[in-house]
Design an enzyme around this catalytic site. Sequence first.
Site, PDB file in Angstrom:
ATOM      1  N   GLY A   1      33.272  45.630  20.264  1.00 28.95           N
ATOM      2  CA  GLY A   1      34.006  44.560  20.926  1.00 28.95           C
ATOM      3  C   GLY A   1      35.095  45.124  21.806  1.00 28.95           C
ATOM      4  N   ALA A   2      35.189  44.573  23.027  1.00 33.52           N
ATOM      5  CA  ALA A   2      36.165  45.067  24.002  1.00 33.52           C
ATOM      6  C   ALA A   2      37.013  43.924  24.536  1.00 33.52           C
ATOM      7  CB  ALA A   2      35.447  45.789  25.130  1.00 33.52           C
TER       8      ALA A   2
ATOM      9  N   GLY B   1      40.744  41.764  23.658  1.00 34.12           N
ATOM     10  CA  GLY B   1      42.087  42.298  23.456  1.00 34.12           C
ATOM     11  C   GLY B   1      42.193  43.156  22.213  1.00 34.12           C
TER      12      GLY B   1
ATOM     13  N   PHE C   1      56.073  26.058  23.315  1.00 31.62           N
ATOM     14  CA  PHE C   1      54.704  25.891  22.847  1.00 31.62           C
ATOM     15  C   PHE C   1      54.721  25.137  21.521  1.00 31.62           C
ATOM     16  CE2 PHE C   1      50.402  27.474  23.656  1.00 31.62           C
ATOM     17  CZ  PHE C   1      50.498  27.847  24.977  1.00 31.62           C
TER      18      PHE C   1
ATOM     19  N   ASP D   1      29.283  37.493  15.601  1.00 31.77           N
ATOM     20  CA  ASP D   1      28.418  38.640  15.287  1.00 31.77           C
ATOM     21  C   ASP D   1      29.000  39.558  14.210  1.00 31.77           C
ATOM     22  OD1 ASP D   1      27.513  37.432  17.589  1.00 31.77           O
ATOM     23  OD2 ASP D   1      26.896  39.288  18.555  1.00 31.77           O
TER      24      ASP D   1
ATOM     25  N   GLN E   1      40.100  25.599  13.851  1.00 30.71           N
ATOM     26  CA  GLN E   1      41.052  24.827  14.658  1.00 30.71           C
ATOM     27  C   GLN E   1      40.394  24.067  15.809  1.00 30.71           C
ATOM     28  OE1 GLN E   1      44.214  26.867  17.294  1.00 30.71           O
ATOM     29  NE2 GLN E   1      45.383  25.815  15.712  1.00 30.71           N
TER      30      GLN E   1
ATOM     31  N   HIS F   1      41.428  22.235  19.161  1.00 33.99           N
ATOM     32  CA  HIS F   1      42.546  22.132  20.092  1.00 33.99           C
ATOM     33  C   HIS F   1      42.557  20.717  20.651  1.00 33.99           C
ATOM     34  CE1 HIS F   1      45.132  22.836  23.511  1.00 33.99           C
ATOM     35  NE2 HIS F   1      45.360  24.062  23.111  1.00 33.99           N
TER      36      HIS F   1
ATOM     37  N   LEU G   1      39.208  24.260  27.965  1.00 35.00           N
ATOM     38  CA  LEU G   1      40.560  24.106  27.442  1.00 35.00           C
ATOM     39  C   LEU G   1      41.600  23.812  28.520  1.00 35.00           C
ATOM     40  CD1 LEU G   1      41.861  24.505  24.594  1.00 35.00           C
ATOM     41  CD2 LEU G   1      42.936  26.487  25.641  1.00 35.00           C
TER      42      LEU G   1
ATOM     43  N   GLU H   1      48.026  24.282  25.836  1.00 32.26           N
ATOM     44  CA  GLU H   1      49.201  23.617  25.314  1.00 32.26           C
ATOM     45  C   GLU H   1      50.407  23.841  26.229  1.00 32.26           C
ATOM     46  OE1 GLU H   1      49.058  23.795  20.950  1.00 32.26           O
ATOM     47  OE2 GLU H   1      50.980  24.800  21.224  1.00 32.26           O
TER      48      GLU H   1
ATOM     49  N   ARG I   1      48.766  21.988  16.416  1.00 27.42           N
ATOM     50  CA  ARG I   1      47.477  21.476  16.886  1.00 27.42           C
ATOM     51  C   ARG I   1      46.732  20.611  15.895  1.00 27.42           C
ATOM     52  NH1 ARG I   1      45.782  27.076  19.898  1.00 27.42           N
ATOM     53  NH2 ARG I   1      47.326  26.782  21.526  1.00 27.42           N
TER      54      ARG I   1
ATOM     55  N   HIS J   1      38.000  25.371  18.808  1.00 24.30           N
ATOM     56  CA  HIS J   1      38.769  26.358  19.555  1.00 24.30           C
ATOM     57  C   HIS J   1      38.933  27.704  18.872  1.00 24.30           C
ATOM     58  CE1 HIS J   1      41.652  27.734  22.449  1.00 24.30           C
ATOM     59  NE2 HIS J   1      42.622  27.833  21.561  1.00 24.30           N
TER      60      HIS J   1
ATOM     61  N   ARG K   1      46.578  27.879  13.021  1.00 22.78           N
ATOM     62  CA  ARG K   1      47.270  28.853  13.862  1.00 22.78           C
ATOM     63  C   ARG K   1      48.172  28.162  14.869  1.00 22.78           C
ATOM     64  NH1 ARG K   1      46.411  30.975  19.083  1.00 22.78           N
ATOM     65  NH2 ARG K   1      44.382  30.010  19.371  1.00 22.78           N
TER      66      ARG K   1
ATOM     67  N   SER L   1      47.669  34.076  18.630  1.00 24.60           N
ATOM     68  CA  SER L   1      46.447  34.869  18.567  1.00 24.60           C
ATOM     69  C   SER L   1      46.498  36.044  19.527  1.00 24.60           C
ATOM     70  CB  SER L   1      45.224  34.012  18.868  1.00 24.60           C
ATOM     71  OG  SER L   1      44.101  34.852  18.941  1.00 24.60           O
TER      72      SER L   1
END
Lengths: 580, 231
Positions: free
Chosen positions: A14-15, A17, A118, A219, A238, A240, A250, A253, A284, A351, A393, A398
């Site tokens: 996984g690439a 963040g 937020f 995965d 969650q 949203h 999306l 927020e 949320r 979400h 969350r 995140s």
Amino acid sequence: MKVIKHSFDGVIVGAGGAGLRAAIEAAPHMKLAVITKLYPTRSHTGAAQGGMSAALANVEEDNWNWHAFDTVKGSDYLADQPAVDILCKEAIDSVVELEHWGLPFSRLENGKIAQRRFGGHTVKEGEAPAFRACYAADRTGHMILQTLYQKCVSMGVTFFDEFQVLDIKIDDGVCKGVIAYEVATGDIHIFEARAVTFATGGFGKIYKVSSNAHSLTGDGPGILYQKGIPLEDMEFYQFHPTGIYRLGILLSEAARGEGGILRNKDGERFMERYAPSIKDLAPRDMVSRAIATEISEGNGAGPNNDFVYLDLTHLGAETIKQKLPDITDFVRTYVKIEPINDPIPVQPTAHYAMGGIPTDVNAKVLSDETGTVLPGVYSAGESACVSVHGANRLGTNSLLDIVVFGKRAGQSMVDYVSSTKPMTLSDNAAEDLTNKIENLMEKDHSLEFSVPRIREELQDTMEENAKIFRTEESLEKQTEILSDLRDRYQNVTISDKGKVFNTELLEAIELEYLLDMSDTTVASALHRKESRGAHSRVDHVERDDKNWLKHSFAFKNGDSVKLEYKDVELGNYEPKERKY
Amino acid sequence: MDVKVNILRYNPETDRKGHWEEYILEADPDERILDLLHKVKWFDDGSLAFRRSCAHGVCGSDAMVVNGENMLACQVLVKEVSTPIKIEPIRGLPVIKDLVVNMDSFFDSYKKVMPYLINDGEPGERERLQSPEDRDRFEDTTKCILCAACTTSCPVFWTADTYVGPAAIVNAHRFVFDSRDNASKQRLEILKDVDGAFRCRTAFNCTSACPRGIQVTKAIEDVKRETLTIN
Ligand SMILES: Cc1cc2nc3c(=O)[nH]c(=O)nc-3n(C[C@H](O)[C@H](O)[C@H](O)COP(=O)(O)OP(=O)(O)OC[C@H]3O[C@@H](n4cnc5c(N)ncnc54)[C@H](O)[C@@H]3O)c2cc1C
Ligand code: SF4
Ligand code: FES
């Protein structure tokens, strides 16, 4: 099938963040490969909009303890508080580090990083909304992803782009590597690696209306679950509040952080009734429930009374252009509404997965509810459950999670690799997988057992029976449906028998992960007889700390799910009633 | 309504060259071109190959040629294009299968311009300061999602594939005009080269192709002008 073997110390799957942040930490200290089914810059981190929280106090007084309080309260007290402390404390350096690597944050007049409000983030433990989210217009995730990728390019990190990992090799409880499928050629690649990090993102595609990319199919959690590793807190998914009506795209927020207001069909600002103190900026889970309640009570707008409005018309063209350019463009592109003049039809959209692969605060994967570490295997980002988000969350936490725990995953890989010897895999290590693929290729295609048919039914029924409000009845019904879909999946067929860019084959394999994610979500939700955070049981409306201040661990048990539980780690904050 | 869609198909395992296939699809005018491709793939021919992920114009996976113009299939609605809808892979990069092209040379060009912040100074414990005005100078080019719509719409790139192309120059611009970066000179040296910015003939195709609304041609002009300031 052609099988090619590689030898590395560590592999990151996984690439987005989380994967890229781990790579930056690990690459200088080992022979490292990052394997990703998408080009790195196409990961869904790039879709994140509103911001990343850190108590920088650039706009007003703030400190990380308040951030921690908000995170714990937002989590409905299910988050592990020592992990939350790490998240909020390390937030500040993490943001600064990203800035040093070039992240083009929006700026205040004095040149410091700009911060906005937020949902659920407050000063002084609930007094007023806090300016805590660091942002780059409404494309913060894009900038984080680009910056981390740029850093990796500058370091010469080795990538295997458009390689999809389909299996992990664990012998006698020790990690030995992964097996990947090269999308462009259909070749199989064995990667020997004693340290493996899964940073595969979320699994929003178990629902029909979702903000998630097509590629978010769970995965990493799926691969480990099939090997007997449990999945933690899967009942907490969650929704949203503001997805574009029907499309689910999306609208951050940040729109409400900048002053946007939710209105029902009568134009009433209904959040005043549900969260009198912070109104539209409530967390949320609360806002999504409020919308669902308005809709079920007939207060929704439109011919079917099935949406509400997000009203930005009072913000002014300049604020919209400066601070919310992308999301307002989505509205113009997909629903042909000008948000400067007209309110936007929205509905809750699937979400974010609070649950996932259980890890400790160093991203080490746990193989049971007692905290047994699975040597050499790590997870970070949305695929992992630390747990810092608990039952719900907070927005902006995140993007923070992926860098804080992505870095920790990288560090753990370094520690492990430097204290262990290389692992080898035999040339037939890919046999299970090649058999599975050959089997899929050989079966004659039939529409009844096609991937899209089974997947569509899965998404429609999860949407209907296991979304915002749940009951024993709806969950039992869904359990039966899932078992039927599982039977059909045993006979799944594909029409493409080729080797080159056979994405139909990959969709068939991903569908199994979606079934695993759905099974564990529904089973965990059925067992939890209380309402907490994003998990709302109409037949058990109260939170029950006496019996349920616990994390769930869902194990694969043949074709069914077995549940175990682990107590929440408390800290400074005793569970209290959650009011805003 | 029924929509006629023609797709340029090519499967290297069975075809010597590309050929057009026609599909008649039941579609809603508000659907995306990407939704049409999914209809073909999911309910007609599972072997149709195309890239996609986010489905709302932010990941850069699905640049393709629709009715002769480069666009993201997920960003354009059925009602916005004329029928029959003709869909082909982007031009100038080798086709792998159907609408999927090999992106290697595209990303190699991107990497050539050193697309990362270079500043050897000690940044200090807190963020570096940058005024909103300085931040604004490179705002436009930070939006790039590396979709290749610009580069593969460029007539110069079609004839000289060694040209770094608009996308790479856009990504150089993003750092050249960032007040925090110290390596403009090195980047501009690279872009002064025969295959650099001066290959641009200001055809403006790139600017109209960019799904992020980046003023690509302007960015290239800015870079050319800046190149003249170094010796
Ligand atoms: C529209 C949207 C807006 C958001 N806005 C915010 C926000 O403002 N603030 C905030 O804090 N959070 C936000 N979030 C949440 C946050 O963006 C995500 O949770 C986070 O980016 C996930 O990052 P990740 O690195 O875990 O996964 P991703 O970025 O999803 O990356 C997953 C990676 O795994 C790879 N992969 C997956 N499976 C495989 C496999 N089998 N083999 C090889 N590679 C594989 C993919 O190629 C990809 O590179 C938002 C989410 C969405 C959907
Ligand atoms: S400049 Fe625009 S068209 Fe070119 S690669 Fe970037 S986003 Fe795509
Ligand atoms: S699918 Fe992501 S840009 Fe179109």
